[in-house]
Scaffold this motif. Structure first.
Motif, PDB file in Angstrom:
ATOM      1  N   ASN A 233       0.845  -1.192   0.000  1.00 25.64           N
ATOM      2  CA  ASN A 233       0.000   0.000   0.000  1.00 25.64           C
ATOM      3  C   ASN A 233       0.877   1.237   0.000  1.00 25.64           C
ATOM      4  N   SER A 235       0.864   5.735  -1.364  1.00 18.84           N
ATOM      5  CA  SER A 235       0.048   6.909  -1.650  1.00 18.84           C
ATOM      6  C   SER A 235       0.898   7.927  -2.384  1.00 18.84           C
ATOM      7  N   GLN A 304      -7.580   5.698  -6.793  1.00 17.15           N
ATOM      8  CA  GLN A 304      -6.456   4.819  -6.521  1.00 17.15           C
ATOM      9  C   GLN A 304      -6.129   3.995  -7.770  1.00 17.15           C
ATOM     10  N   THR A 306      -4.158   0.297  -9.088  1.00 17.31           N
ATOM     11  CA  THR A 306      -3.711  -1.039  -8.705  1.00 17.31           C
ATOM     12  C   THR A 306      -2.691  -1.504  -9.725  1.00 17.31           C
ATOM     13  N   VAL A 329      -1.257  -1.250  -4.273  1.00 22.43           N
ATOM     14  CA  VAL A 329      -2.386  -0.322  -4.297  1.00 22.43           C
ATOM     15  C   VAL A 329      -1.850   1.064  -3.963  1.00 22.43           C
ATOM     16  N   ARG A 331      -2.844   4.845  -3.443  1.00 19.11           N
ATOM     17  CA  ARG A 331      -3.973   5.743  -3.195  1.00 19.11           C
ATOM     18  C   ARG A 331      -3.563   7.174  -3.539  1.00 19.11           C
TER      19      ARG A 331
END
Length: 865
Positions: A233, A235, A304, A306, A329, A331
């Motif tokens: 994850n 960002s 987001q 992927t 992922v 974001r």
């Protein structure tokens, strides 16, 4: 040294050969057949051309080593053998050298002759590929000593993998010295083995020094890359420029990282969604760092991304490398790139006048940024139309609406409407390059509604000064109120709400205030010369409204109160010394209508001035003394005339109560009246003493009664209850007996006296379980004809003697009271003979023995009935 190989085609790299130079200097290597082989500085033997070994049994190559300083020369032989099985790409070349120990070095003399010198030997590491599919045991190397020509030797290996855990991986033929591996190896488990080879004779004697053998497990690409997380994850802020770092993904490979088997390469396999471009991100194929490569990240469009990340070993070779994938992922985080915009240009609202904390209108905005963040939350400001600050716009945190609220009263008679200009911003500044649009400003039209307002007194409160003592009906002032509703024609009426002393009244039409009682500054309702009265003004509107006003009257003092002596009671000793009392006067009036005061003894009665005298101390105090040498104890009233200093002074005769008493040397009263007043009276003390005496007498009587009762109870236990049948009673004693012996009673003692033994005829008490040892009996004796009055005492004495008998057994025994000895006029009490003997005797005398023998008197002394 002998080398065998599985190749039937050619050999490029033969083996590694090294010599121990004993620290003498640099060693130079040279192949004997320089046309086919060469030896590098580190001892690696290389083939210079393609060698075909097909059809040949073996090939021999000699390698020389020369010390450049000492000129010493060593040599060794390399034997190349061909195995019958074929070479495959999955089966690496297996080198099976023959190790001859100890080798003899060749030293060149000065005259050109050669001499062999014994030296140590070094075995190059043996490389064994992991996961081998060959037949096991698989030969690795042959160890042989040159001394095995003269005698039989035995070879062995020790170390982890041989005789230490994990045991049995490597074995050696004790006769031939052939070292073999018994199963496939796993480099990820054990990457190398360190063994020691031994050579001994048949008697177990060491023939050669042990040699070290290092076996390296050659890595094979048998492990796929593994990502540290299944899902990564990360960002990235929206609007990030190309080249902005996003995150790092990491994968590991259990294979050797120094070889291509463990060297990983990363790539992005897919991106979803592919908007606004299919290549929004790129990844560093060696480090796994993900960065942006295209502009256009917009959270309001794509929240987001992927990514499927693929890691491949063999340096990313898609043909030979092993791969694995992980999900990433990313974001897109929000930045304030969207300003708030009002949903309409103009808002409308209305509010009644004089209302506060009332919501006038709800101002709605839209903001595309992420809700409930600082980039979404709006801040409202009034930029025009409210110079006095009568409105504010707090924000509803749930809906992000602006709540236009009245915070100060608004007067309809002054302003009937407001036109406000409102601006909306975010809590954080807009991103660089973004400006507030026109839609971030709106207009709010507020209409004020009129209501019936209360009349207002002015000034409020109203203060006036006047002297006390004004008579009833005096006009004081006019107190009126104004109606704020200028556009309404309404009349105002007045009334009184609060007048604790009921001194005033107000005209309901014109508001004139007058007195209905005399004003008194000394009244308890007056505090610090101020007296407050509350009036109410009401209009006739619908609905009616009313307001209140307060009238503060400051009352000026006049001399209307005479002074009084203070304190009203004093104490004085019978003797003049020490015998002076300081007194003053109290006057409710204020200065100058109070002190200084003048004090004078009244002329009546005549004994006042004969017994007392006053000595002036100052304008406030005077001193009272006895004029005579002694005055009897008692209460006296001394009349004193006191005059104040007011304009038109006022005088008053006040009586001072003086208590004359006996005093100690400190001048304090010690008379009995003080003691009685401070404590209990004489009658109370006497009553308490009488109660104590009566209580002691009652306690003494109770103790005497208890002793007598215990004495009677002990006597009754030895007698037959007159209410019960004497033949059917069993007397119970609260003592534990001796078991079965306690039940062994001699009933013969109840027979006629004539049947008893001579020793038992004597009147007295004895135990049946004890035979007397001498004629002097310790129990009390009694005459044969006892007096009826002392039988109770006789029984009690017998019981006490039995309890104190040292010869008594530890269990209960039967005491015999043998009154019916020889010569007794009474027959036997035994139930065995009472019915057959002495039937003609007279038992009337039993009636004289008291109530305890009344039962016997009724049984034996009655008539035939």
């Amino acid at each position: 040294m002998v080398l065998s190989t599985q190749s039937d085609v050619c050999l490029r790299l033969s083996l590694s050969v090294s010599f121990v130079d004993c620290g003498r200097g640099k060693v130079w290597f040279q192949a004997g057949d320089a046309s086919d082989f060469r030896v590098s500085e580190d001892g690696m033997v290389y083939a210079l051309r393609r060698l075909s070994l097909v059809g040949k049994g073996n090939a021999v190559e000699v390698v020389y080593a020369r010390d450049l300083q000492s000129k010493q020369v060593w040599k060794t032989r390399v034997h190349l053998h061909v195995r019958p099985h074929a070479f495959t790409s999955n089966s690496p070349i297996t080198q099976v050298p023959e190790i001859l120990f100890p080798w003899r070095s060749v030293v060149v003399r000065g005259d050109g002759t050669l001499r062999r010198v014994k030296r140590d030997w070094v075995i190059p590491p043996i490389n064994v590929p992991e996961n081998s599919r060959g037949q096991f045991p698989e030969e690795l190397v042959r160890i042989r000593s040159d001394r095995d020509k003269n005698r039989m030797l035995r070879y062995s290996v020790t170390g982890p993998g041989a005789d230490q855990p994990p045991t049995g991986i490597f074995i050696i033929n004790p006769i031939s010295g052939q070292l073999s591996v018994t199963k496939p190896l796993d480099r990820e488990h054990i990457s190398n083995f360190h063994l020691r080879a031994h050579a001994v004779d048949l008697n177990g004697n060491q023939v050669e020094n042990p040699i070290d053998i290092v076996i390296n497990v050659i890595d094979q690409n048998d492990n796929r890359p593994e990502f540290t997380h299944t899902v990564f994850n990360g960002s990235v802020p929206e609007g990030s420029k190309p080249g902005s770092f996003v995150m790092t993904v990491t994968a590991v490979d259990k294979d050797d990282p120094k070889t291509a088997n463990g060297m990983l390469r990363y790539k992005i396999a897919s991106q979803n969604p592919q908007s606004p471009s299919s290549n929004m991100f790129t990844i560093n194929n060696k480090t796994g760092d993900i960065i942006t490569v295209a502009a256009g990240l917009d959270r309001e469009k794509v929240t987001q991304y992927t990514l499927i990340i693929m890691a491949t070993d063999m340096e990313g070779n898609p043909t030979y490398g092993l791969s694995n994938t992980a999900t990433t992922v990313i974001r897109v985080t929000d930045v304030n790139d969207n300003p708030p915009e009002f949903t309409t240009d103009t808002f409308f609202g209305e509010v009644h006048e004089n209302r506060v904390n009332v919501i006038v209108a709800n101002l709605t905005v839209t903001d595309k940024d992420q809700p409930h963040t600082s980039a979404w939350s709006a801040v409202y400001r009034i930029i025009a139309g409210d110079p006095t600050g009568r409105f504010s716009i707090p924000m509803d945190p749930t809906t992000n609406e602006g709540l236009l609220t009245v915070v100060k009263p608004v007067d309809f008679e002054l302003s009937r409407s407001f036109m406000l200009t409102v601006e909306a911003e975010n809590e954080v500044p807009l991103a660089r390059g973004i400006h507030l649009p026109r839609q971030s400003t709106a207009t709010v039209s507020v209409r004020i509604l009129d209501i019936n307002e209360s009349p207002e007194f002015s000034p409020n409160p109203k203060s006036i000064k006047l002297e006390e003592g004004l008579p009833a009906g005096s006009l004081l002032t006019t107190f009126t109120a104004q109606d704020p509703d200028r556009f309404m024609r309404q009349t105002v009426r007045y009334s009184k709400m609060y007048d604790p002393a009921n001194w005033l009244e107000i005209d309901p039409v014109n508001g004139r205030i007058s007195t209905i009682a005399v004003l008194d500054r000394e009244s308890p309702y007056v505090k610090n010369s101020l007296y407050n009265v509350t009036f109410m003004a009401s209009d006739n509107g619908i609905p009616p409204a009313s307001g209140t006003g307060t009238l503060q009257m400051y009352l000026l003092d006049i001399n209307d109160n005479a002074p009084h002596v203070f304190p009203p009671e004093v104490e004085m000793c019978e003797r003049p010394d020490p015998n002076a009392i300081n007194i003053t006067a109290s006057d409710p009036d204020l200065t100058p209508n109070a002190g200084p005061f003048s004090f004078e003894l009244a002329g009546r009665p005549s004994d006042v001035r004969r017994n007392w005298t006053l000595n002036r101390l100052n304008g406030e105090y005077t001193q009272l003394r006895l004029r005579i040498g002694y005055l009897a104890s008692g209460n006296y009233e001394v009349p004193i005339m006191i005059t104040d200093s007011g304009n038109l002074p006022m005088s008053n005769t006040s009586y001072l109560r003086v208590k004359v008493c006996q005093c100690d040397h400190h001048g304090d009263c010690v008379d009995m009246e003080r003691i009685i007043a401070a404590g209990l009276g004489t009658g109370a003390i006497i009553a308490i003493l009488i109660c104590i005496i009566i209580l002691l007498v009652l306690v003494l009587l109770f103790v005497m009664w208890m002793k007598r009762r215990d004495k009677e109870r002990q006597a009754k236990q030895l007698l037959i209850d007159p209410e019960d049948d004497v033949r059917d009673n069993i007397l119970k004693y609260d003592e534990e007996g001796g078991g079965e012996e306690d039940q062994d009673y001699d009933l013969s003692q109840l027979q006629q006296p004539d049947a008893l033994e001579p020793e038992c005829v004597k009147v007295g008490i004895r135990r049946l379980d004890e035979r007397p040892l001498h004629h002097e009996h310790q129990y009390p004796l009694r005459s044969a004809a006892p007096h009826p009055g002392d039988i109770g005492d006789f029984i009690h004495e017998g019981l006490k003697a039995a309890d104190n008998d040292p010869t008594a057994p530890p269990y209960d025994s039967l005491l015999v009271f043998d009154y019916e000895g020889s010569g007794s006029t009474a027959g036997s009490l035994s139930s065995l003979y009472s019915s057959s003997s002495c039937g003609d005797q007279d038992y009337d005398y039993l009636g004289d023995w008291g109530p305890r023998f009344r039962k016997l008197a009724d049984l034996y002394g009655g008539s035939d009935d």
